[in-house]
Design a protein around this motif. Structure first.
Motif, short mmCIF file in Angstrom:
data_model
loop_
_atom_site.label_atom_id
_atom_site.label_comp_id
_atom_site.label_asym_id
_atom_site.label_seq_id
_atom_site.Cartn_x
_atom_site.Cartn_y
_atom_site.Cartn_z
N SER A 79 0.83 -1.20 0.00
CA SER A 79 0.00 0.00 0.00
C SER A 79 0.87 1.26 0.00
CB SER A 79 -0.93 -0.01 1.22
OG SER A 79 -1.74 1.13 1.25
N ARG A 80 1.91 1.24 0.80
CA ARG A 80 2.81 2.39 0.88
C ARG A 80 3.43 2.70 -0.49
NH1 ARG A 80 8.25 3.46 1.70
NH2 ARG A 80 8.70 5.24 3.08
N ALA A 81 3.80 1.66 -1.23
CA ALA A 81 4.42 1.84 -2.54
C ALA A 81 3.41 1.96 -3.67
CB ALA A 81 5.36 0.66 -2.82
N ASP A 82 2.11 1.78 -3.34
CA ASP A 82 1.06 1.69 -4.36
C ASP A 82 1.48 0.70 -5.45
OD1 ASP A 82 -1.36 2.11 -5.60
OD2 ASP A 82 -0.68 3.85 -6.74
N ALA A 83 1.89 -0.48 -5.00
CA ALA A 83 2.31 -1.54 -5.93
C ALA A 83 1.11 -2.39 -6.32
CB ALA A 83 3.39 -2.41 -5.27
N PRO A 84 1.10 -2.94 -7.52
CA PRO A 84 -0.05 -3.75 -7.95
C PRO A 84 -0.11 -5.09 -7.23
CG PRO A 84 1.68 -3.80 -9.62
CD PRO A 84 2.11 -2.80 -8.59
N ARG A 85 -1.32 -5.47 -6.81
CA ARG A 85 -1.56 -6.82 -6.32
C ARG A 85 -2.04 -7.65 -7.50
NH1 ARG A 85 -2.27 -2.65 -2.26
NH2 ARG A 85 -1.96 -3.57 -0.20
N PRO A 86 -1.64 -8.91 -7.59
CA PRO A 86 -2.04 -9.75 -8.74
C PRO A 86 -3.49 -10.20 -8.63
CG PRO A 86 -0.61 -10.98 -7.26
CD PRO A 86 -0.64 -9.59 -6.73
N ARG A 87 -4.44 -9.30 -8.94
CA ARG A 87 -5.86 -9.55 -8.73
C ARG A 87 -6.38 -10.81 -9.42
NH1 ARG A 87 -10.28 -6.65 -9.93
NH2 ARG A 87 -11.29 -7.91 -8.35
N PRO A 88 -6.03 -11.08 -10.69
CA PRO A 88 -6.56 -12.30 -11.31
C PRO A 88 -6.11 -13.58 -10.61
CG PRO A 88 -5.75 -10.79 -12.98
CD PRO A 88 -5.28 -10.27 -11.66
N LEU A 89 -5.08 -13.49 -9.77
CA LEU A 89 -4.61 -14.67 -9.05
C LEU A 89 -5.06 -14.68 -7.59
CD1 LEU A 89 -2.26 -14.25 -11.43
CD2 LEU A 89 -1.37 -16.24 -10.20
N ALA A 90 -6.04 -13.86 -7.24
CA ALA A 90 -6.51 -13.83 -5.86
C ALA A 90 -7.08 -15.17 -5.43
CB ALA A 90 -7.56 -12.73 -5.69
N ILE A 91 -7.86 -15.81 -6.32
CA ILE A 91 -8.40 -17.13 -6.00
C ILE A 91 -7.27 -18.14 -5.87
CG2 ILE A 91 -9.90 -18.99 -6.80
CD1 ILE A 91 -11.45 -16.54 -6.03
N SER A 92 -6.30 -18.05 -6.78
CA SER A 92 -5.19 -19.00 -6.77
C SER A 92 -4.38 -18.91 -5.48
CB SER A 92 -4.26 -18.74 -7.96
OG SER A 92 -4.96 -18.77 -9.18
N LEU A 93 -3.95 -17.70 -5.13
CA LEU A 93 -3.05 -17.49 -4.00
C LEU A 93 -3.76 -17.60 -2.66
CD1 LEU A 93 -1.10 -14.49 -5.54
CD2 LEU A 93 -0.18 -16.78 -5.11
N GLY A 94 -5.07 -17.35 -2.64
CA GLY A 94 -5.81 -17.44 -1.39
C GLY A 94 -6.58 -18.73 -1.27
N HIS A 95 -7.67 -18.83 -2.01
CA HIS A 95 -8.60 -19.95 -1.86
C HIS A 95 -7.98 -21.28 -2.28
CE1 HIS A 95 -11.68 -16.58 -2.94
NE2 HIS A 95 -10.88 -16.25 -1.97
N ALA A 96 -7.44 -21.33 -3.51
CA ALA A 96 -6.93 -22.59 -4.03
C ALA A 96 -5.74 -23.09 -3.19
CB ALA A 96 -6.52 -22.45 -5.49
N ALA A 97 -4.81 -22.20 -2.90
CA ALA A 97 -3.62 -22.61 -2.15
C ALA A 97 -4.00 -23.11 -0.76
CB ALA A 97 -2.65 -21.44 -2.04
#
Length: 397
Positions: A79-97
């Motif tokens: 957030s401090r760097a306003d860096a992109p989060r990999p939104r299309p991989l939210a399911i992959s990195l959270g739910h699926a993993a």
């Protein structure tokens, strides 16, 4: 651990300052949807190679064993760097993993490496008549003599499904069992014959969500997660991860966006022509939202600390979901009103850069998905009443 966390904070802060793509938001707004997805997948691989994609994961899965506190640090620095989060991989990195780590077979867990390389998962959970009441789902999976399953049915509101390589699928394998008991969890290869994906165009102009249609789709037995009938129990790992862990990212996004709006208020003008930042009503509402953001952060950290101690995230996650979704709506409404009619022109071709992209009117429209998805807020309030507050169950007809 405290020293390690501070060392990690310095490390990721320095890395993001050097490597965050410049003007990435502007770049994505003028890119095709395919280019947007390619950007996020490449960014995912870059983050993983640098050790900043999943620092909270155990080392055996490619993380740094920093736990949820490491994830807090990561989200704060993103957030401090306003860096992109990999939104299309939210399911992959959270739910699926989370599901694969907790319930997957050794063979299925090999897909975690694919996730770290940018594989996109979608969810085949909700159906046209089984959204908030997910246990009423009708998609069928019939087991054949050779051990394979044949799936027929329909799913909806599946994020990024047209770009997904895999689907987390819930299907009914025992139509005669109680509705929570007859559901089984599958991993579905999205290249399997018989799958049709149809994008759903939204009011914002984007088509993040999709419908999925299954016509005699064959799923091998090794792609079943857990035992037959355990799908509902396994799905709770996925759903609770969605409602709690992702709040870290969303809370930090709200903090950043509120600061951005307050800065903009110094040049915006109220109805009487005076600076909006001097308007008592605006200042009061912005302050109230700021206080609630900090309350949300405290609730999220408490829920995740409890999860770290007990190994599970309880029904308190419903509190986070309701609180955040309605706070997001309040904030985006305030931001939209602050910018006046100029903000309410055409939405153009908005890209999926997050729920707080800075186009406040589009963000306000998109905010309503949060009060509907993953169980409507009405359903969540029932869960809070019965399972958190211990109130008697409402009579069922």
């Amino acid at each position: 651990m405290e020293a390690s966390l501070e060392e990690y904070r310095s490390e990721i802060r320095e890395w993001l300052e050097t490597n965050t793509p410049p003007d990435w938001r502007d770049h994505l707004q003028t890119s095709s949807e395919e280019q947007v997805v390619d950007f996020y997948r490449a960014w995912t691989r870059e983050l993983h190679e640098a050790g900043h994609l999943v620092p909270h994961w155990p080392k055996r899965w490619g993380g740094q064993d920093l736990g949820f506190l490491g994830q807090v640090v990561k989200e704060q620095e993103f957030s401090r760097a306003d860096a992109p989060r990999p939104r299309p991989l939210a399911i992959s990195l959270g739910h699926a993993a989370a599901t694969l780590m907790e319930h997957g077979s050794p063979e299925q867990q090999q897909l975690i490496d694919a996730i770290l390389d940018g594989a996109i998962f979608c969810q085949g959970f909700s159906e046209p008549e089984a959204g908030s009441d997910l246990a009423s789902l009708r998609t069928r999976a019939v087991r054949r003599d050779d051990g394979t399953y044949v799936v027929n049915g329909q799913k909806t509101w599946s994020s990024f499904a047209r770009y997904a390589q895999w689907c987390l699928l819930l299907a009914r394998t025992d139509p005669d069992a109680p509705k929570h008991k007859g559901i089984t969890f599958f991993l579905l290869d999205m290249t399997t014959p018989g799958i049709t994906v149809r994008p759903i165009r939204q009011a914002t102009g984007s088509a993040e969500f999709c419908e999925l249609f299954f016509d005699d789709v064959v799923v091998p037995e090794p792609m079943r997660i857990g035992a037959e009938g355990d799908g509902w129990k396994i799905a709770q790992t996925t759903l609770l991860t969605e409602r709690a862990v992702q709040m870290l990212e969303q809370t930090e996004n709200l903090r950043r966006s509120l600061g951005e709006l307050v800065g903009q208020s110094r040049r915006l003008r109220g109805p009487d022509g005076t600076p909006l930042g001097d308007d008592p009503g605006f200042r009061r509402e912005a302050a109230d939202i700021g206080i609630d953001i900090e309350a949300l952060a405290a609730l999220t950290e408490r829920a995740l600390a409890s999860a770290a101690a007990t190994g599970q995230i309880g029904p308190d996650s419903s509190v986070l979901k309701v609180f955040f979704s309605e706070l997001l709506q309040r904030f985006t409404r305030l931001a939209t009103e602050a910018h006046g009619m100029d903000q309410m022109g055409g939405t153009g071709e908005p890209r999926e850069v997050g729920f707080l992209s800075g186009h406040w009117f589009v963000d306000h429209l998109r905010s309503w998905t949060w009060t509907i998805s993953a169980g409507t807020n009405e359903i969540q309030r029932n869960i809070i009443a019965e399972r958190v507050l211990g109130l008697p169950r409402e009579g069922r007809s």
